[in-house]
Structure formats: C-alpha cells, structure tokens
Design a protein around this motif. Sequence first.
Motif, PDB file in Angstrom:
ATOM      1  N   LEU A 138      16.445   4.893  -7.031  1.00 26.29           N
ATOM      2  CA  LEU A 138      15.231   5.709  -7.029  1.00 26.29           C
ATOM      3  C   LEU A 138      14.032   4.873  -6.591  1.00 26.29           C
ATOM      4  CD1 LEU A 138      15.976   7.682 -10.314  1.00 26.29           C
ATOM      5  CD2 LEU A 138      15.692   8.739  -8.045  1.00 26.29           C
ATOM      6  N   VAL A 198      11.672  12.509 -12.316  1.00 27.26           N
ATOM      7  CA  VAL A 198      13.015  12.637 -11.742  1.00 27.26           C
ATOM      8  C   VAL A 198      13.730  13.759 -12.499  1.00 27.26           C
ATOM      9  CG1 VAL A 198      15.209  11.401 -11.445  1.00 27.26           C
ATOM     10  CG2 VAL A 198      13.040  10.159 -11.193  1.00 27.26           C
ATOM     11  N   SER A 204      16.981  13.107  -8.138  1.00 28.11           N
ATOM     12  CA  SER A 204      15.917  13.428  -7.183  1.00 28.11           C
ATOM     13  C   SER A 204      14.560  13.524  -7.859  1.00 28.11           C
ATOM     14  CB  SER A 204      16.167  14.726  -6.417  1.00 28.11           C
ATOM     15  OG  SER A 204      17.280  15.393  -6.861  1.00 28.11           O
ATOM     16  N   PHE A 205      13.552  13.223  -7.061  1.00 30.19           N
ATOM     17  CA  PHE A 205      12.187  13.294  -7.588  1.00 30.19           C
ATOM     18  C   PHE A 205      11.731  14.743  -7.672  1.00 30.19           C
ATOM     19  CE2 PHE A 205      12.471   8.953  -6.008  1.00 30.19           C
ATOM     20  CZ  PHE A 205      11.979   8.274  -7.112  1.00 30.19           C
TER      21      PHE A 205
END
Length: 226
Positions: A138, A198, A204-205
Amino acid sequence: MAASRLSLALLLVLAVAGRAAAQDYDFFYLVLQWPGSYCDTKQSCCYPKSGKPAADFGIHGLWPNRDDGSYPQNCDPNADFDPSKVSDLLSSLRAKWPTLACPSNDGTTFWSHEWEKHGTCAEDIFDEHGYFQAALRLRDQLGVLRALTSAGVNPDGGYYTLAQIKNAISKGTGFEPYVECNTDEAGNSQLYQLYFCVNAAGDSFIDCPVLPNSKPCGNRIEFPAF
Ligand code: 5GP
Ligand code: 5GP
C-alpha cells in the motif's frame, strides 16, 4: 452417548478457538511518518542499527478502525511477533518501516508493537506475513514523496499551507490524506504523519469514513529536511 456428546462439544470449542475472530472493524488507516519530523523534536530520535533511513515517508502502522472512530486493539495475546515469519520482508521493512525510537535497535520492537496492537485485530484477513506485506504494498502504491515534490512541496525546511500539502498528495496519488502535525524544538508546526484509508479487505484505498482526531496543524506547516 454422553461421552460422544462431550467430545463433539470439545471439538466445536477447539474449532472455534482455532479460528480468527470475526471482523470487528470497518476499514484501516495506513499511517505514514516523516522521519525528519520525528527526529527534530525535543525528544529527538535514534537511527536504527542498519543506519540512517532514506529521506522518505516510512510506515507507522496499518490500523483497523471502526466507522464510529473507535478501534480494536491487542486482539490476540497468543500471536506474538515472530521475525522468522517475515524473514523475506526484512530488508523492505528496514527500508520502508524503519524505527526511529531510542535506544537504537533493528526495528523488531516497533514491528512487534504494531503487529500485536493492531495487526492481531485483522487476523480474519491477515496472518503476520500478510499484514506486513499489505502495508508495504500500500505504501509503495502511493508514492507520497514523489507526489509532494512534483508539486514543489519539498522537504527543505520551507513552509507550506495545509491546502498545498493536501492538493499535492491528492493530485499525485488520487487520495486525500489526513495530515497530522507535531512541533519541532522551536515550537513550529510541521508535517509529521499522513493517514490514508484502506478498505476492510486491506487491498485498496478509499475515502475516509471518519477522520482521526488530533489537534489541527495550523496553516503554516514546515516540511523539515531529514
Ligand atoms: P496518539 O495518542 O499518539 O495519537 O496515538 C497513540 C497510539 O494509539 C497510536 O500510535 C495508535 O497505535 C493508536 N491510535 C491513536 N489514534 C488512533 C485511531 O484513530 N485509530 C487507531 N486504530 N489507532 C489509533
Ligand atoms: P503507537 O503509537 O503505534 O501505539 O505506538 C508506537 C510505539 O512504537 C511506541 O511505543 C514507540 O516508542 C514505538 N516506536 C518505535 N519506533 C517508532 C517510530 O519510528 N515511530 C513511532 N511513531 N513509534 C515508534
């Protein structure tokens, strides 16, 4: 009959105990720290045993959080941090998740703390290796420092507005962070930590469902060198 019912019950208990607890959070904060701002405070810092880290944002932690702002912590007393489970990640952890606390050490204290306090609350999706791997991925995906410098926001001891910092990061990464400041030895407000959100799958953001509460940065924010 009674005996078999008893062993069935025992099996059930064992099966439940062996499973990770159900998800008790809604999203994660990925928290990054600027080493220059950790080190130039009254408290100062110590470089890790491997030497001075790169002048880049490092990971502080990946923290499970609830939409109401509360968060679980220290969820599994049986899951002590085991460095052998992340042996393939150690060089990345040293580079991208360096510890700056004193006394100087190799990072194990920081990583243990983050795994035990926060990582163990996401054992429904991550084992220890998965937790550290996800945080590293990330962080790499964002490229925060590049986003800032591309917009002329450089770690050179200059001052920037909160909007300049947020806009630079939004433009370069696609996501607007929550900016947390601390103060240097002279009492100037400076860019210390960035919080990104997240999804609960940890991959995923997302836009933040709720923002952390810390006191506001003010509008003259130093970006110190490191
Ligand atoms: P501080 O009081 O320095 O802001 O935070 C101390 C520690 O509490 C953090 O390093 C982190 O472990 C935890 N913490 C503080 N705020 C939050 C939050 O909003 N969410 C989560 N998950 N943990 C937090
Ligand atoms: P948190 O605030 O996440 O609960 O706790 C952070 C803990 O990790 C503190 O005990 C702090 O001393 C230790 N630590 C070790 N290295 C670092 C570092 O580089 N940055 C921060 N923020 N904490 C560190």
